[in-house]
Design a protein around this motif. Structure first.
Motif, PDB file in Angstrom:
ATOM      1  N   ALA A  83       0.679  -1.057   0.200  1.00  0.00           N
ATOM      2  CA  ALA A  83       0.046  -0.169  -0.132  1.00  0.00           C
ATOM      3  C   ALA A  83       1.035   1.157   0.192  1.00  0.00           C
ATOM      4  CB  ALA A  83      -0.765   0.629   1.614  1.00  0.00           C
ATOM      5  N   SER A  84       1.864   1.079   0.585  1.00  0.00           N
ATOM      6  CA  SER A  84       2.808   2.984   0.975  1.00  0.00           C
ATOM      7  C   SER A  84       3.589   2.466  -0.753  1.00  0.00           C
ATOM      8  CB  SER A  84       4.074   1.916   1.730  1.00  0.00           C
ATOM      9  OG  SER A  84       4.353   3.071   1.822  1.00  0.00           O
ATOM     10  N   ASP A  85       4.817   1.948  -1.543  1.00  0.00           N
ATOM     11  CA  ASP A  85       4.483   1.476  -2.300  1.00  0.00           C
ATOM     12  C   ASP A  85       3.788   1.981  -3.722  1.00  0.00           C
ATOM     13  OD1 ASP A  85       6.788   1.102  -1.505  1.00  0.00           O
ATOM     14  OD2 ASP A  85       7.315  -0.557  -2.207  1.00  0.00           O
ATOM     15  N   LEU A  86       2.035   1.708  -3.614  1.00  0.00           N
ATOM     16  CA  LEU A  86       1.749   2.161  -4.122  1.00  0.00           C
ATOM     17  C   LEU A  86       1.034   4.088  -4.125  1.00  0.00           C
ATOM     18  CD1 LEU A  86      -0.040   0.835  -6.368  1.00  0.00           C
ATOM     19  CD2 LEU A  86      -2.191   0.651  -5.015  1.00  0.00           C
ATOM     20  N   ARG A  87       0.997   3.837  -3.057  1.00  0.00           N
ATOM     21  CA  ARG A  87       0.424   5.503  -3.281  1.00  0.00           C
ATOM     22  C   ARG A  87       2.440   6.370  -3.448  1.00  0.00           C
ATOM     23  NH1 ARG A  87      -1.229   3.655   1.767  1.00  0.00           N
ATOM     24  NH2 ARG A  87       0.780   4.617   2.922  1.00  0.00           N
ATOM     25  N   TYR A  88       3.503   6.124  -3.333  1.00  0.00           N
ATOM     26  CA  TYR A  88       4.540   7.025  -4.229  1.00  0.00           C
ATOM     27  C   TYR A  88       4.618   6.747  -5.088  1.00  0.00           C
ATOM     28  CZ  TYR A  88       9.458   7.305  -4.497  1.00  0.00           C
ATOM     29  OH  TYR A  88      10.377   7.360  -5.207  1.00  0.00           O
ATOM     30  N   VAL A  89       4.043   5.132  -5.891  1.00  0.00           N
ATOM     31  CA  VAL A  89       4.183   5.489  -7.013  1.00  0.00           C
ATOM     32  C   VAL A  89       2.978   6.203  -7.886  1.00  0.00           C
ATOM     33  CG1 VAL A  89       3.562   3.865  -8.238  1.00  0.00           C
ATOM     34  CG2 VAL A  89       5.406   3.040  -7.647  1.00  0.00           C
ATOM     35  N   ASP A  90       1.884   6.507  -7.159  1.00  0.00           N
ATOM     36  CA  ASP A  90       0.944   6.660  -7.575  1.00  0.00           C
ATOM     37  C   ASP A  90       0.810   8.353  -7.938  1.00  0.00           C
ATOM     38  OD1 ASP A  90      -1.608   6.490  -8.736  1.00  0.00           O
ATOM     39  OD2 ASP A  90      -2.503   7.459  -7.376  1.00  0.00           O
ATOM     40  N   ARG A  91       2.418   9.213  -7.360  1.00  0.00           N
ATOM     41  CA  ARG A  91       2.309  10.267  -6.938  1.00  0.00           C
ATOM     42  C   ARG A  91       2.960  10.525  -8.431  1.00  0.00           C
ATOM     43  NH1 ARG A  91       2.642   9.576  -1.526  1.00  0.00           N
ATOM     44  NH2 ARG A  91       5.384   9.384  -1.209  1.00  0.00           N
ATOM     45  N   GLY A  92       3.301   9.735  -8.848  1.00  0.00           N
ATOM     46  CA  GLY A  92       4.946   9.998 -10.205  1.00  0.00           C
ATOM     47  C   GLY A  92       3.678  10.570 -11.599  1.00  0.00           C
ATOM     48  N   VAL A  93       4.944  10.899 -12.285  1.00  0.00           N
ATOM     49  CA  VAL A  93       4.155  11.550 -13.667  1.00  0.00           C
ATOM     50  C   VAL A  93       3.717  10.631 -14.839  1.00  0.00           C
ATOM     51  CG1 VAL A  93       5.096  12.821 -15.657  1.00  0.00           C
ATOM     52  CG2 VAL A  93       6.865  13.500 -13.157  1.00  0.00           C
ATOM     53  N   VAL A  94       2.349  10.980 -14.693  1.00  0.00           N
ATOM     54  CA  VAL A  94       1.868  10.797 -16.027  1.00  0.00           C
ATOM     55  C   VAL A  94       2.398  10.393 -17.022  1.00  0.00           C
ATOM     56  CG1 VAL A  94      -0.236  10.280 -17.186  1.00  0.00           C
ATOM     57  CG2 VAL A  94      -0.326  11.173 -15.273  1.00  0.00           C
TER      58      VAL A  94
END
Length: 220
Positions: A83-94
């Motif tokens: 869940a933590s890694d998913l949130r981290y990746v989801d804050r990245g550039v589209v």
């Protein structure tokens, strides 16, 4: 997990999400195998008692202790880390649509489906092994005219394994076809519904197995 360092650039790219899925699925499979091995080690102690072979009891008891609780705690940690890694990746550039429609994404989706299938089948197989070992113990007790306390051999543990394994297979196919539909549309988003369903199933399974271990600990 490289993402734990939080020093890598984060982009919302399909292959990164799919690669993360495969990494965590492999970890879940490994920990469930370790946990199931610990359960079988404990069951083996009942067989040793019936056969009057106490010499290896301490070894299998130690193996049970070494593999079950640490594996269970690490599975809880995996649940939180994903869940933590998913949130981290989801804050990245589209990324651009052409990155989503890249043929390599299809190959990555296939590899991810295979990872789901391997994980699900492995969990189901160990569920059947646990159940068949109880069957073997009951038949052995009948042949030897001895009583084995099968109620203490984690009755119901096999159902947790088989149930979670079936859900893993369903989520794997669900994720695969959802990925294909998104790639064809040129827009990819993480499968939060699938992650949520599987995360809930995993959490309930872990809570059920924790309860069984806790009960056995007090009854031992």
């Amino acid at each position: 997990m490289l993402l734990l360092r939080r020093s890598l650039a984060s982009v919302r790219e399909p292959r990164l999400y799919l690669s993360m899925e495969r990494s965590y699925l492999s970890l879940v499979k490994f920990l469930f195998i370790a946990f199931a091995t610990g359960i079988l080690a404990k069951k083996f102690t009942f067989l040793l008692l019936v056969l009057h072979l106490p010499g290896l009891l301490h070894f299998f008891d130690d193996l049970y202790t070494l593999l079950t609780w640490p594996s269970l705690l690490l599975l809880y940690a995996v649940f939180l880390l994903f869940a933590s890694d998913l949130r981290y990746v989801d804050r990245g550039v589209v990324v651009a649509a052409r990155e989503v429609e890249d043929p390599r994404v299809y190959c990555s989706a296939e590899r991810t489906l295979l990872s789901w299938l391997r994980t699900g089948i492995s969990i189901i197989v160990f569920g059947f092994v646990i159940e068949k070992f109880d069957f073997f113990l009951s038949k052995l007790a009948y042949i030897l005219h001895r009583k084995i306390a099968l109620a203490s051999t984690f009755a119901g543990m096999d159902l947790f394994f088989i149930g979670l394994g079936m859900i893993t297979l369903v989520c794997g196919f669900w994720s695969f076809f959802a990925t294909l539909a998104q790639v064809e549309a040129g827009v990819y988003r993480p499968h939060f519904w699938i992650y949520g369903v599987y995360g809930l199933a995993l959490l309930l399974t872990l809570l059920g197995m924790t309860r069984l271990l806790w009960i056995l600990g007090f009854s031992a």
